[in-house]
Design a protein around this motif. Structure first.
Motif, mmCIF file in Angstrom:
data_model
loop_
_atom_site.group_PDB
_atom_site.id
_atom_site.type_symbol
_atom_site.label_atom_id
_atom_site.label_comp_id
_atom_site.label_asym_id
_atom_site.label_seq_id
_atom_site.Cartn_x
_atom_site.Cartn_y
_atom_site.Cartn_z
ATOM 1 N N UNK A 1 0.839 -1.203 0.000
ATOM 2 C CA UNK A 1 0.000 0.000 0.000
ATOM 3 C C UNK A 1 0.877 1.257 0.000
ATOM 4 N N UNK A 2 1.867 1.257 0.897
ATOM 5 C CA UNK A 2 2.728 2.443 0.981
ATOM 6 C C UNK A 2 3.679 2.530 -0.211
ATOM 7 N N UNK A 3 4.159 1.375 -0.678
ATOM 8 C CA UNK A 3 5.051 1.376 -1.848
ATOM 9 C C UNK A 3 4.322 1.974 -3.050
ATOM 10 N N UNK A 4 3.043 1.629 -3.190
ATOM 11 C CA UNK A 4 2.275 2.152 -4.315
ATOM 12 C C UNK A 4 2.312 3.680 -4.344
ATOM 13 N N UNK A 5 2.045 4.280 -3.186
ATOM 14 C CA UNK A 5 1.931 5.737 -3.159
ATOM 15 C C UNK A 5 3.292 6.434 -3.106
ATOM 16 N N UNK A 6 4.253 5.835 -2.390
ATOM 17 C CA UNK A 6 5.510 6.536 -2.155
ATOM 18 C C UNK A 6 6.564 6.247 -3.213
ATOM 19 N N UNK A 7 6.500 5.103 -3.858
ATOM 20 C CA UNK A 7 7.537 4.768 -4.832
ATOM 21 C C UNK A 7 6.963 4.625 -6.237
ATOM 22 N N UNK A 8 5.959 3.757 -6.388
ATOM 23 C CA UNK A 8 5.475 3.468 -7.737
ATOM 24 C C UNK A 8 4.925 4.722 -8.419
ATOM 25 N N UNK A 9 4.040 5.454 -7.730
ATOM 26 C CA UNK A 9 3.413 6.616 -8.369
ATOM 27 C C UNK A 9 4.424 7.683 -8.782
ATOM 28 N N UNK A 10 5.340 8.114 -7.894
ATOM 29 C CA UNK A 10 6.292 9.148 -8.316
ATOM 30 C C UNK A 10 7.168 8.701 -9.486
ATOM 31 N N UNK A 11 7.618 7.449 -9.436
ATOM 32 C CA UNK A 11 8.517 6.968 -10.488
ATOM 33 C C UNK A 11 7.773 6.810 -11.812
ATOM 34 N N UNK A 12 6.559 6.289 -11.699
ATOM 35 C CA UNK A 12 5.772 6.009 -12.894
ATOM 36 C C UNK A 12 5.583 7.254 -13.765
ATOM 37 N N UNK A 13 5.408 8.403 -13.118
ATOM 38 C CA UNK A 13 5.187 9.646 -13.846
ATOM 39 C C UNK A 13 6.326 9.972 -14.796
ATOM 40 N N UNK A 14 7.542 9.550 -14.429
ATOM 41 C CA UNK A 14 8.695 9.848 -15.280
ATOM 42 C C UNK A 14 8.953 8.751 -16.296
#
Lengths: 418, 259
Positions: free
Chosen positions: A374-387
């Motif tokens: 849950x936290x990985x989704x918001x803190x890592x996946x989402x920010x990285x995915x945008x780039x």
């Protein structure tokens, strides 16, 4: 919002409107240009308004017969169920209404996540929404305490005890919340007061939520900015009113099935046993809509960190507009995000499931993995995915096909409907 | 339209999920055909009256029913005893009333407006008389146990000899369906425990079914009215939904877009 200045037709209307522009407001609401490609996931805003009003009206009626006293609360609820005219109906609408409210709010939130409705320029709408959601949880929790059954009492004990995790002042805060040295009559009366207050706070925030919505206007399934008013929009009345109305009626059929045919299925049987401080129920479980957060709380071995994790899980949503670095709103044009979105949905459902199970063995392991994800989704996946993500080209408008790429209007439509 | 079916599918999925989470801890209970299940289910009047007889002749010596009044026995959707019958039932119990004009408490026969007279003065007295165990109040018992009436029916018929290797304390009995299998109530129903006046044979199963039906009514006295109203409300909503659907189609046909 509309181009022309609204002028009331009657003389009195004009006189009144010059002093208090209520008619202008009504005209604005009716004419409000809405994207015409909104799908049924967008009807839950109206449904939620209905839920709030239903809870307030039934709640006021119940409050006329309910007695907020530790010795009388349970009995007064039975009095409502047996002797008050249609008391059973009002109470079952209210108790199932909270489940329906949360069902609708979860669909509303996940719609927002899918179509990127929280992104610029709609951050404030989103943050107000999160505050409303927090208040809803507080109201629901305190409402569940009021019948003073076993789950009421022990649920209140577990949740208020969470505050004791705060270093140094925790114990003091808990006693202050209780109004004594355990959950007792003072706790019940203050919960009743707050349970009565919060819906009106929510109502005020809903007005702000809608006000903030009416500045940029609705997002839409394609997620691109549209000109308003234009051929891409329809006036709110009658187009959206009738569509929301239709969806609301479908929702009410589901609602009615619960109220009339399984009114207690979403509750816990133990809450029909009067509160007894000397007997602890075998499993203390919150209502289904709080289970994912309960799972997060229990997955952390340390009490304080568990509480921090649980609160962060909700508050992290408020930071979402900045955590998601992608400029593209709709998941329709974000092939990777779309997959992660569905994984998140599954993750939350899994959290809800393990939240209802005893915190041991495999359940605990699953809860920990799901919490971490849950936290990985918001803190890592989402920010990285945008780039990193390679997005699909956006169409120029919701009615015109894209200039580049092979994605025509018909395929977009198909995508959206799927 | 495809989308809305998906939404409904999702709602049903979520809610049945929530239901199963709640139901998962149940053991396989005995089942019988309850007349009050189903969209238009109603209580079997005869079963309710017999159930009252079982309650009052067997259960009531230990179990109170403090939220139910004698007048409820007359009301529509319940056992529907005649007023005379209910008055006679009430009058067979004594209640302490008062204080009267002299400041004295006095004992009088119960009236229709009185709640069911309790077998013990208070919880402590009940515990003292039952080896420390408190016979739970039966007013909402059918809703206060997961499994509901099926659970009550099963426990009543679930007495058996303990499996080898299990020794029970004095005053504790083995029951297949009771949580933890230990129960402090001795088997309450045996064939012929009561004598039914309507000629029904008082087998163990029959009495268990009748008393469970009675307890369901006691917990949910407006069940029949609820089913009846629900049926009408849902028919009304479905018709209205269809009408609104066609209005919507008509309104949206003014512009070229799909709803």
């Amino acid at each position: 919002m509309s181009d022309h200045e609204y002028v009331p037709k009657s003389k009195f209307g004009k006189w009144f409107n010059d002093r208090l522009p209520l008619l202008t407001l009504g005209n604005h609401l009716a004419d409000y240009p809405t994207p015409k490609n909104l799908n049924y996931w967008w009807t839950f805003g109206g449904i939620l308004t209905f839920c709030l009003i239903t809870q307030i009206v039934t709640g006021l009626t119940l409050a006329m017969h309910y007695i907020a006293h530790a010795d009388l609360a349970f009995e007064s609820v039975e009095h409502i169920m047996r002797d008050v005219n249609y008391g059973w109906l009002i109470r079952y609408i209210h108790s199932n209404g909270s489940s329906m409210f949360f069902l609708a709010v979860y669909i509303h939130i996940f719609r927002s996540l899918f179509y990127g409705s929280y992104k610029s320029p709609r951050e404030i709408i989103w943050i107000i929404g999160i505050i409303i959601y927090l208040l809803m949880m507080a109201a629901a929790f305190m409402g569940y305490v009021l019948p003073w059954g076993q789950m009421s009492f022990w649920g209140a004990t577990v949740i208020t005890n969470l505050f004791s995790a705060i270093p140094f002042i925790g114990e003091g805060i808990v006693q202050w919340l209780w109004g004594g040295y355990s959950v007792d009559n003072p706790t019940l009366t203050r919960f009743f007061t707050l349970h009565y207050l919060i819906p009106f706070l929510i109502l005020g925030l809903v007005v702000l939520h809608i006000w903030a919505l009416h500045i940029p206007g609705n997002n839409n399934p394609v997620g691109i900015d549209i000109k308003k008013p234009s051929k891409d929009t329809v006036p709110f009345h009658p187009y959206i009113v009738i569509k929301d109305g239709f969806a609301l009626l479908m929702f009410m059929i589901v609602f009615a099935f619960f109220v009339f045919y399984s009114p207690n299925i979403l509750g816990h049987a133990d809450n029909y046993i009067e509160a007894n401080p000397m007997v602890t129920p075998a499993h203390i479980v919150p209502e289904w809509y709080l289970l994912p957060f309960y799972a997060i709380l229990r997955s952390i071995p340390d009490k304080l960190m568990g509480v921090v994790a649980m609160l962060s899980a909700i508050l992290i949503l408020a930071a979402l507009p900045w955590l998601d670095t992608s400029k593209i709103r709709s998941a329709v044009f974000r092939p990777l995000y779309k997959q992660f979105y569905w994984i998140l949905v599954a993750d939350v459902i899994i959290l809800g499931y393990v939240g209802a199970m005893p915190a041991e063995g495999l359940y605990l392991l699953v809860a920990r993995v799901a919490t971490a994800y849950y936290f990985i989704h918001f803190l890592i996946i989402l920010p990285v995915l945008g780039f990193k993500e390679k997005t699909v080209p956006l169409p120029l408008s919701i009615t015109e096909p894209v200039l580049e790429g092979s994605l025509g209007l018909s395929t977009i439509k198909k995508e959206i409907l799927n | 339209m495809k989308n809305i079916f998906k939404i409904i599918y999702l709602i049903i999925l979520l809610l049945t999920g929530a239901y199963q989470v709640n139901a998962s801890e149940k053991t396989q209970l005995l089942k019988t055909d309850w007349s009050f299940k189903g969209l238009l289910g109603t209580f079997d009047r005869g079963s309710l009256q017999r159930g009252y007889q079982v309650y009052t002749e067997v259960c009531a010596s230990c179990h109170s029913m403090k939220y139910v009044s004698y007048r409820n026995l007359v009301e529509e959707g319940g056992p529907e005893f005649s007023i005379e019958q209910a008055k006679a039932i009430a009058a067979s119990f004594e209640v302490t009333d008062g204080p009267n004009d002299d400041g004295e408490m006095f004992v009088r026969p119960a009236k229709l407006s009185d709640k069911f007279v309790m077998p013990y003065e208070n919880v402590k007295a009940a515990q003292a008389a039952n080896g420390g165990a408190y016979p739970p109040d039966m007013s909402v018992l059918a809703k206060a146990r997961s499994g509901g009436v099926d659970y009550i029916y099963s426990v009543l018929l679930g007495y058996e000899d303990p499996p080898s290797g299990i020794t029970l304390d004095d005053g504790v009995y083995y029951n297949k369906y009771m949580y933890g299998n230990n129960i402090k109530m001795s088997q309450p129903l045996y064939d012929g425990s009561v004598e039914y006046s309507d000629g029904t044979e008082a087998t163990e199963e029959q009495m268990a079914k009748d008393v469970a039906t009675f307890l369901m009514w006691a917990a949910e006295p407006h069940l029949e009215a609820r089913h009846k109203m629900g049926f009408r409300a849902i028919i009304y909503l479905i018709i209205l939904t269809i009408l609104v659907y066609f209005s919507m189609k008509k309104i949206w046909s003014r512009i070229e877009s799909e709803v």
